[in-house]
Design a protein around this motif. Structure first.
Motif, PDB file in Angstrom:
ATOM      1  N   THR A   1       0.819  -1.216   0.000  1.00  9.71           N
ATOM      2  CA  THR A   1       0.000   0.000   0.000  1.00  9.71           C
ATOM      3  C   THR A   1       0.850   1.263   0.000  1.00  9.71           C
ATOM      4  N   PHE A   2       2.102   1.124   0.443  1.00  9.39           N
ATOM      5  CA  PHE A   2       2.912   2.342   0.507  1.00  9.39           C
ATOM      6  C   PHE A   2       4.393   1.986   0.554  1.00  9.39           C
ATOM      7  N   GLN A   3       5.156   2.708  -0.228  1.00  9.65           N
ATOM      8  CA  GLN A   3       6.613   2.569  -0.126  1.00  9.65           C
ATOM      9  C   GLN A   3       7.223   3.976  -0.112  1.00  9.65           C
ATOM     10  N   PRO A   4       7.829   4.396   1.008  1.00  8.68           N
ATOM     11  CA  PRO A   4       8.397   5.747   1.065  1.00  8.68           C
ATOM     12  C   PRO A   4       9.498   5.920   0.020  1.00  8.68           C
ATOM     13  N   LYS A   5       9.410   7.021  -0.705  1.00  7.93           N
ATOM     14  CA  LYS A   5      10.383   7.290  -1.762  1.00  7.93           C
ATOM     15  C   LYS A   5      11.809   7.344  -1.216  1.00  7.93           C
ATOM     16  N   ASP A   6      11.916   7.975  -0.033  1.00  9.83           N
ATOM     17  CA  ASP A   6      13.255   8.185   0.524  1.00  9.83           C
ATOM     18  C   ASP A   6      13.918   6.892   0.981  1.00  9.83           C
ATOM     19  N   ILE A   7      13.106   5.872   1.225  1.00  8.97           N
ATOM     20  CA  ILE A   7      13.695   4.606   1.697  1.00  8.97           C
ATOM     21  C   ILE A   7      13.207   3.478   0.804  1.00  8.97           C
ATOM     22  N   SER A   8      13.451   3.617  -0.494  1.00 10.19           N
ATOM     23  CA  SER A   8      13.003   2.578  -1.420  1.00 10.19           C
ATOM     24  C   SER A   8      14.172   1.768  -1.963  1.00 10.19           C
ATOM     25  N   ASN A   9      15.353   2.034  -1.430  1.00 11.35           N
ATOM     26  CA  ASN A   9      16.533   1.287  -1.862  1.00 11.35           C
ATOM     27  C   ASN A   9      17.392   0.922  -0.670  1.00 11.35           C
ATOM     28  N   GLY A  10      18.251  -0.045  -0.881  1.00 10.83           N
ATOM     29  CA  GLY A  10      19.225  -0.417   0.147  1.00 10.83           C
ATOM     30  C   GLY A  10      18.723  -1.500   1.079  1.00 10.83           C
ATOM     31  N   GLN A  11      19.678  -2.034   1.811  1.00 15.32           N
ATOM     32  CA  GLN A  11      19.367  -3.159   2.703  1.00 15.32           C
ATOM     33  C   GLN A  11      18.883  -2.664   4.057  1.00 15.32           C
ATOM     34  N   ILE A  12      17.822  -3.276   4.530  1.00 18.53           N
ATOM     35  CA  ILE A  12      17.274  -2.942   5.847  1.00 18.53           C
ATOM     36  C   ILE A  12      17.629  -4.082   6.807  1.00 18.53           C
ATOM     37  N   ASN A  13      18.338  -3.747   7.841  1.00 13.95           N
ATOM     38  CA  ASN A  13      18.735  -4.780   8.798  1.00 13.95           C
ATOM     39  C   ASN A  13      17.682  -5.016   9.869  1.00 13.95           C
ATOM     40  N   SER A  14      17.016  -3.944  10.281  1.00 11.99           N
ATOM     41  CA  SER A  14      15.921  -4.127  11.238  1.00 11.99           C
ATOM     42  C   SER A  14      15.034  -2.891  11.267  1.00 11.99           C
ATOM     43  N   LEU A  15      13.831  -3.073  11.788  1.00  9.47           N
ATOM     44  CA  LEU A  15      12.853  -1.992  11.894  1.00  9.47           C
ATOM     45  C   LEU A  15      12.370  -1.926  13.341  1.00  9.47           C
ATOM     46  N   LEU A  16      12.080  -0.717  13.782  1.00  8.31           N
ATOM     47  CA  LEU A  16      11.646  -0.574  15.174  1.00  8.31           C
ATOM     48  C   LEU A  16      10.628   0.554  15.275  1.00  8.31           C
ATOM     49  N   PRO A  17       9.362   0.235  15.545  1.00  8.39           N
ATOM     50  CA  PRO A  17       8.398   1.316  15.744  1.00  8.39           C
ATOM     51  C   PRO A  17       8.593   1.936  17.122  1.00  8.39           C
TER      52      PRO A  17
END
Lengths: 544, 203
Positions: free
Chosen positions: A91-107
């Motif tokens: 539903t959504f992909q932020p333009k600023d973070i649409s590339n590169g490897q993501i190691n972890s996410l934390l809300p």
């Protein structure tokens, strides 16, 4: 116990992350997309969703459910996205973070921390703004995982380090685009979100470009061979920046044209050394070594050649002392902090002195209850309410007896800046949260006018070490350390914590507890309260 | 011993995958470059071996450390083998894993793929995802790849005295062609050290 693998239709056996969805299913990120696992009547059911079904990348390294129950996915190459697990679609992909490897996410509240492999740790906020976590010396992290604690500190684990940072609570800007920032005397956050600051005689301007990256520019204000330090800064209602110097008078700077207009002795301003400038509507108040002047912008306020006159009705001789600060409160009273004669306030053309035993007053703030607070070197804070003066000192918990700057934040709390950090004081409860050396704030050595609040409520503090950004909304919501209880012993012999009955001679009890306060562990104090409760008969009940 | 390894390969190939699904390389080129303040070091080997299982999308590549040539001096090569890579103790570097993207190996074309697996250098394993360009042409697989290797990832210690001569991050390039000519592979294979086939087949 179930084993779920390729034989059960799991798209790949290499699993990176999993979350429990609000609908009870488990979502698993693998090398071949995401899988939804559910159990019905003891039967495993796995459905997968990968690149061929529209996922930006097959390798899903991380995933979290945020506070709004949205499922965020972090990819190996394609940044992050929100996946609607009810409709099986992105539903959504932020333009600023649409590339590169993501190691972890934390809300974390309204923010999402995004731990990337190549671009450090990013904060994606509720407004869709993406910013990079700045670390000391602009070190770039390559964290394996991140975590926030109760104090809202952000921890990150690297292959050989575990590091605690202040997260987005406190950020120090020591350089921007290789332009060093330090030894700042005064700071101002303007109405457009720009940050103006004065290291020595210069005027610096920091602003965010379209992509949210901070840029910096410098302006030369004085032509003299030995330029004086600029120590106070104020934005008038026309967006012009007023600058007060130690020795060269006052300047009015036009940010649009970069032009500067000087007000000095020739312009009928007696004071050449200025310590404070403030204003209200078209009135400009100037305080310094020779008392106070009041200017008035008569017309053409938006012009470099605005007609500005000195208010001769205001008797500067009323005060011949050094005036460190001028403050206008919500009742339009003008407060003056002086060197040897305490504080004055001007009400209905009457100058009233507060009897402060000849103490200096360096700064003022007004809390949301209308109390006027002021800071005094070697004393602490005072507050004036209903014609009474009360003091709040180191004995009451202030971390430094000589506060430098004082400011009332939009959240109702006061920020009290001192040489080695700042205290956040709740004026209602008088409880304090400390920010000091454990958060890299030792020897910040701020000056009097070194604090300002921007429209988005963040606080900017100019210091010897650079510009410090404090985000009050990310500060901790707790005021007491988390308690870690590690055991009880009777005569040094460990016992079960659940045991409640003891014989009469088991009267040597030892409780092992730790108060965890990572922001300032040395400040943790323990208070024990032993309460003896008489009960019927021969026994007594004791509570700790 | 080598005869035993050879039969082990045949056995494993039969048990875990069809030999017809395998592509082989014997003479792949691998080169590295260390660019530091004081010195540029280039070395390469033309003896990289590799196998790709097209059905299982798995692969293994291996190079013997001692086959790297082209150093700036014999002493440098000696240091490379004896002090940095310790090639007596850890004679080979291996990359073993799987291909993430789907490729039709029967059809000519060029694809960007990610090879994910375990990279062993200096006896230290590191999980890596390496981007590569794969070109299928006339039944052969051509692979071009460029990646970096951080010395610290593989516990390769550089003495302080040569710190400024050796980069902490080494640039590696690979160029190889794999074909289904297994007879040629086995012929050459007999001359060399065996790959850890068991690991390969168990991916």
């Amino acid at each position: 116990m179930y084993n779920i693998d390729h034989d059960d239709n799991l798209s790949d056996d290499y699993c990176y992350a999993m979350v429990l969805l609000p609908d009870g299913r488990i979502c698993v990120g693998t090398d071949e997309g995401i899988n939804f696992v559910e159990f019905a009547n003891g039967i495993k059911k796995v459905t997968s969703f990968g690149n061929s079904q529209g996922l930006p990348d097959d390798i899903v390294r991380s995933m979290v459910i945020d506070t709004q129950n949205r499922l965020w996915l972090g990819f190996q190459e394609k940044g992050i996205c929100i996946f609607d697990y009810t409709k099986n679609q992105i539903t959504f992909q932020p333009k600023d973070i649409s590339n590169g490897q993501i190691n972890s996410l934390l809300p974390a509240g309204d923010n999402l921390w995004v731990n990337t492999e190549e671009n450090g740790i990013l904060k994606y906020d509720k407004y869709g703004k993406c910013s990079t976590l700045l670390l000391e010396n602009n070190v770039q992290t390559r964290a394996i995982d991140i975590l926030t604690d109760l104090e809202n500190s952000l921890w990150f684990a690297e292959s050989i380090h575990l590091t605690r940072t202040t997260g987005d609570k406190i950020t120090a800007f020591t350089s921007i685009n290789n332009s060093k920032i330090g030894f700042i005397h005064c700071v101002l956050s303007d109405r457009k979100g720009g940050i103006w600051f004065c290291p020595d005689s210069q005027l610096g301007h920091m602003y965010q470009n379209e992509s949210g990256k901070w840029e910096i520019e410098h302006f030369k204000i004085m032509d003299s061979k030995q330029p004086a330090d600029i120590v106070t800064i104020y934005e008038d209602k026309y967006g012009f920046i007023w600058l007060g110097s130690l020795g060269e008078g006052v300047y009015r700077f036009n940010p649009l044209t970069g032009k500067t207009r000087s007000f000095n002795i020739k312009a009928n301003i007696e004071e050449s050394s200025i310590l404070s400038i403030t204003g209200d509507n078209d009135d400009i108040w100037i305080g310094g070594f020779n008392g106070v002047s009041k200017l008035h912008i008569d017309s053409d306020g938006y012009s470099d050649k605005a007609i500005i006159t000195k208010d001769t009705l205001f008797d500067t001789k009323m005060m011949k002392d050094y005036v460190y600060s001028i403050f206008i409160d919500s009742k339009k009273r003008i407060w003056f902090g002086t060197d040897e004669n305490g504080a004055y306030y001007l009400k209905d053309d009457q100058l009233i002195n507060l009897p402060l035993n000849h103490n200096s007053v360096h700064s003022f703030a007004e809390d949301q209850n209308g109390k006027i607070w002021f800071s005094m070197p070697d004393v602490g804070l005072g507050y004036f309410v209903n014609s009474n003066i009360n003091y709040f000192t180191a004995k009451d918990g202030l971390s430094d007896p000589s506060p430098v700057s004082l400011f009332a934040m939009k959240n109702g709390k006061l920020i009290v800046v001192h040489s080695n950090g700042f205290d956040i004081l709740d004026p209602n409860t008088l409880q304090i949260i400390y920010h000091s050396s454990e958060e890299n704030l030792a020897d910040i050595n701020c000056d009097l006018n070194s604090i300002s609040q921007s429209e988005d409520s963040t606080i900017w503090i100019g210091s010897e070490k650079g510009l410090i950004n404090y985000n009050p909304f990310s500060d901790l919501n707790i005021i007491e350390p988390a308690l870690s209880f590690s055991g009880i012993s009777v005569f040094s012999k460990n016992i079960e914590a659940s045991r409640t009955k003891f014989t009469h001679d088991e009267n040597n009890l030892r409780f092992e507890i730790n108060g965890l306060w990572y922001s300032d562990p040395q400040r943790v104090n323990y208070t024990f309260f032993l309460k003896v409760i008489p009960t019927s008969g021969k026994t007594q009940k004791t509570e700790v | 011993m080598r005869i035993a390894s050879f039969f082990l390969l045949l056995l494993i190939s039969t048990a875990y995958g069809q030999v017809d699904d395998l592509f082989y390389a014997n003479d792949g080129k691998i080169s590295f470059r260390s660019e530091s303040k004081q010195e540029l070091i280039n070395a390469s080997s033309n003896e990289m071996q590799g196998i790709i299982d097209e059905k299982k999308k798995t692969f293994v590549f291996k190079v013997m450390i001692r086959t790297f040539k082209g150093f700036n001096s014999e002493l440098q090569q000696e240091h490379f083998n004896e002090k940095f890579l310790e090639s007596e103790k850890f004679p080979e570097a291996t990359f073993l894993g799987k291909i993430i993207e789907d490729i039709n190996f029967e059809k000519d074309g060029t694809f960007e793929i990610r090879a994910k697996g375990k990279l062993w250098i200096h006896g230290v394993e590191k999980e890596r995802i390496i981007r590569s360009t794969v070109t299928i042409s006339n039944g052969a697989i051509n692979i071009q790849s460029h990646f970096t290797v951080a010395l610290s990832d593989h516990n390769i210690k550089v003495p302080k005295v040569v710190h400024e001569k050796v980069s902490s991050e080494i640039s590696v390039e690979i160029s190889t062609q794999l074909k289904k000519k297994r007879n040629q592979f086995f012929k050459n294979y007999r001359k060399r050290q065996p790959i850890d086939w068991a690991c390969f087949c168990n991916i």
